[in-house]
Design a protein around this motif. Sequence first.
Motif, PDB file in Angstrom:
ATOM      1  N   GLY A 240      -4.156  32.744   6.776  1.00 56.30           N
ATOM      2  CA  GLY A 240      -5.161  31.964   7.481  1.00 56.30           C
ATOM      3  C   GLY A 240      -4.735  31.448   8.834  1.00 56.30           C
ATOM      4  N   GLU A 258      -3.264  37.826   8.080  1.00 52.86           N
ATOM      5  CA  GLU A 258      -4.334  38.814   8.239  1.00 52.86           C
ATOM      6  C   GLU A 258      -4.204  39.554   9.567  1.00 52.86           C
ATOM      7  OE1 GLU A 258      -6.054  35.080   6.220  1.00 52.86           O
ATOM      8  OE2 GLU A 258      -4.522  35.596   7.699  1.00 52.86           O
ATOM      9  N   LEU A 279      -7.668  38.776   2.636  1.00 50.91           N
ATOM     10  CA  LEU A 279      -8.958  38.220   3.058  1.00 50.91           C
ATOM     11  C   LEU A 279      -9.593  37.423   1.927  1.00 50.91           C
ATOM     12  CD1 LEU A 279     -10.317  41.328   4.996  1.00 50.91           C
ATOM     13  CD2 LEU A 279      -9.498  39.180   5.996  1.00 50.91           C
ATOM     14  N   ASN A 282      -7.752  34.202   1.675  1.00 54.28           N
ATOM     15  CA  ASN A 282      -8.191  33.344   2.782  1.00 54.28           C
ATOM     16  C   ASN A 282      -9.445  32.590   2.387  1.00 54.28           C
ATOM     17  OD1 ASN A 282      -9.978  32.743   5.123  1.00 54.28           O
ATOM     18  ND2 ASN A 282      -8.326  33.602   6.351  1.00 54.28           N
ATOM     19  N   GLY A 298      -9.027  36.921   9.665  1.00 56.60           N
ATOM     20  CA  GLY A 298      -9.535  36.357   8.422  1.00 56.60           C
ATOM     21  C   GLY A 298     -11.026  36.098   8.474  1.00 56.60           C
TER      22      GLY A 298
END
Length: 310
Positions: A240, A258, A279, A282, A298
């Motif tokens: 994140g 990411e 993802l 996240n 993300g």
Amino acid sequence: MPTLAPVQIVEVSPRDGLQNEAGFVETADKLALVGRLIAMGAVRIEVASFVNPRRVPQMADAEAVVAGLPAAPGVRFIGLCLNERGVDRAIASLDGVRPLDEAGCVLVATDGFGIVNQGQSVADGIIANTAMLKKARAAGLFAQVTISAAFGCPYEGAVPAARIVELAARMADAGAQEIALADTIGVGVPAQVADLTGAVIAAIGDIPVRLHLHDTRGLAPANAWAGYQAGCRTFDSALGGLGGCPFAPGAAGNVGTEELLYLFGHSGIATGLALDQALAANRWFAGIMGRALPSRAGKAGDFTVTENTK
């Protein structure tokens, strides 16, 4: 097309990603985060920092986090240590069910930041880290050191590259098994990162070099690419893009995991981590934090070509 060398991602979200958060993240949520990181393929995770809880309240539960770590064959857990007391606390985990694997020591590259961050000058830091590395290795921990503010200092400005090369050589001689160069406040640019990474690699021989990049000015992915081209194969990142240093004014989050998975994955470079699971993690952790996380990849997601059905 030639096969490109893979990279290793060191996930630092449970420690560096959270240490600057004002609201305390519960121990159970930190451990759940560790579980998500393992599920997406992380094999090295920085889980806690053994620091004074009055200075960094978010890390007050370091021992509880370590005690709750899951059995995870092939995964290495790291505890950050700023002094010998921190190393002692990391060593104490070796009596637990799931001990730590690595002690991450820190040497600040300037007197100004070192005194604010750790209460010691560079010279004091060299002495302290030499003792810390020796103690950690004697106890069976993999002993690595991060040179903080390697690309610029929030208090002293530019840091001479020659100083960083010298400090890396000193830590190599002191027994460091890996040396990380940290852009603590996110001021580095690709040419600088490439030059310094290459110079340190040349100076310390077979000891691995790691990059720890913050994305304050949006250049961390480009800096990671420059570091890769210069020979670095290990990179820190935080799910994140969370993070920041309580003692470094203006520091923003770490480069997002990411971002690195997108960068390297779409460049044909294996990371061992799954972007789709990152993802998903996240989105889950955004719910824990009560806000969207900073990572741009993300938010945007992966890029896939869909069939045009007009």
